[in-house]
Design an enzyme around this catalytic site. Structure first.
Site, PDB file in Angstrom:
ATOM      1  CG  HIS A   1     -18.660 -16.562   2.382  1.00 54.51           C
ATOM      2  ND1 HIS A   1     -18.856 -18.049   2.172  1.00 54.51           N
ATOM      3  CD2 HIS A   1     -17.607 -17.134   2.234  1.00 54.51           C
ATOM      4  CE1 HIS A   1     -18.814 -18.421   1.529  1.00 54.51           C
ATOM      5  NE2 HIS A   1     -17.504 -18.472   1.682  1.00 54.51           N
TER       6      HIS A   1
ATOM      7  CB  CYS B   1     -25.013 -16.561   4.462  1.00 52.16           C
ATOM      8  SG  CYS B   1     -25.639 -17.364   3.275  1.00 52.16           S
TER       9      CYS B   1
END
Length: 381
Positions: A224, A272
């Site tokens: 992430h 992301c």
């Protein structure tokens, strides 16, 4: 398959095809009933420039599907053997080299309908000999005997917060490891690291003695993330467990890793960079709250010979299939498998970017590119 081949060669076709050949192809495709009279006329009447006419023709045919695309490929071969060879259609259409493409992202309605065929890298023996004659226009590869290529993979899958589990990330790691080993790299792997542990792993990798006997390196980080950081496995709103992407460049630059001076350093980041809303697929996103020159005994660029591909643009999410892994890795591996025998890395990255053109929720992007030559991987050599 054939429609995808036309998509893959679209840019080069537009650049290379001549006006006489365009006219011949229009007549041929009309005879083959791929195009009707009105479509033929529109290509030339609605477009004045040769490149616009070429672009209109190839887009018109590939959108009609595989059978129409197969006819156009055959007609290109009949009308212009040189163009057919330059587009590498003789290799790609052989049936053993080009994999069946995953469904375009814009057409994926069910996550279980996004398979990727696994294809072995093609060898580039003849092409390598040809490119070595270009001298300082390319990064010179070292021969296998004595060469010690290293690559690093960091993959964070399981986090303290169970809701952050990156399902499908195992597939990404497997694909990337297979690809890098096929390209001749010894792969150093780490799984489920904190920000501090990622920093340590990156620093240790930069100190490996093998880099002095290598000609390049790859660093792959999957987790992430936020705009400029990668999240560690202990991250939560109250614990900012992160690794700064800038540290990758600091540890591998001329000062941090002299062994890689003047050698290509390829950085791939699947994470992301923000929390912009996407669609229904499982996302790698967490909601977001918010080049210098060094003097030495001899002058050398502090940061040079890097090229990076990030899975998304700033402030946006990156999408992942819960079983098949991220779209970024799926398409990247497929493009390398299909074209690394003849395209340099920056061309390969552009191919990956084009795969996302019809998927407005995510666009991969190149970052901090300082390659001064073309970097060819020459699979098998």
């Amino acid at each position: 398959m054939a429609a995808q081949l036309l998509c893959d060669v679209r840019v080069k076709f537009v650049e290379k095809v001549t006006t006489p050949v365009l006219k011949q192809l229009l007549d041929d495709l009309n005879d083959d009933r791929v195009l009707n009279e009105e479509e033929m006329e529109s290509v030339f009447e609605e477009n004045k420039a040769r490149a616009d006419r070429a672009r209109c023709l190839i887009d018109m045919v590939r959108k009609k599907g595989n059978k129409s695309s197969e006819r156009m490929i055959k007609r290109i071969q009949e009308r212009d053997e040189n163009l057919y060879g330059e587009l590498s259609l003789s290799v790609m259409a052989s049936g053993t080299t080009a994999p069946a493409a995953p469904a375009p992202l814009s057409q994926v309605s069910n996550p279980d309908e996004s398979p990727v065929s696994e294809v072995l890298l093609l060898s580039s023996a003849q092409f390598r000999s040809q490119k070595l004659m270009e001298g300082d226009r390319i990064y010179k590869p070292l021969d296998k005997p004595g060469r010690k290529r290293l690559a690093l993979i960091i993959n964070n899958v399981k986090f303290d917060c169970k809701g952050m589990l990156r399902r499908g990330a195992d597939k990404d790691e497997e694909r990337m490891e297979t690809l890098l080993k096929g390209l001749g790299y010894e792969v150093v792997k780490h799984r489920d690291l904190s920000g501090e542990e990622m920093d340590k792993a990156m620093k240790e990798f930069s100190k490996r003695k093998e880099h002095a006997e290598s000609d390049s390196t790859f660093v792959v980080i999957m987790s992430h993330g936020k705009r400029d950081t990668i999240l560690g496995v202990h991250w939560n709103k109250d614990t900012p467990d992160v690794f700064s992407i800038d540290n990758v460049y600091s540890y591998l630059n001329t000062q941090g890793c002299p062994g890689l001076c003047n050698k290509p350093k390829v950085i791939l980041i699947q994470a992301c960079r923000g929390g912009e809303e996407g669609c229904v697929w499982m996302s790698d996103g967490i909601q977001d709250d918010s080049t210098g020159i060094e003097s030495d005994d001899h002058r050398a660029h502090k940061e040079k010979d890097f090229i990076s591909l990030l899975s998304c643009t700033p402030d946006t999410k990156s999408y992942r299939h819960v079983e098949n892994g991220t779209f970024f890795v799926q398409y990247l591996v497929q493009e390398f498998n299909t074209h690394a025998h003849q395209d340099h890395v920056e061309e390969l990255f552009t191919r990956v970017m084009r795969r996302f053109e019809e998927f407005p929720r995510q666009m991969v992007c190149k970052d901090r590119t300082t390659l001064s030559r073309h970097f060819y991987l020459f699979p098998g050599h």
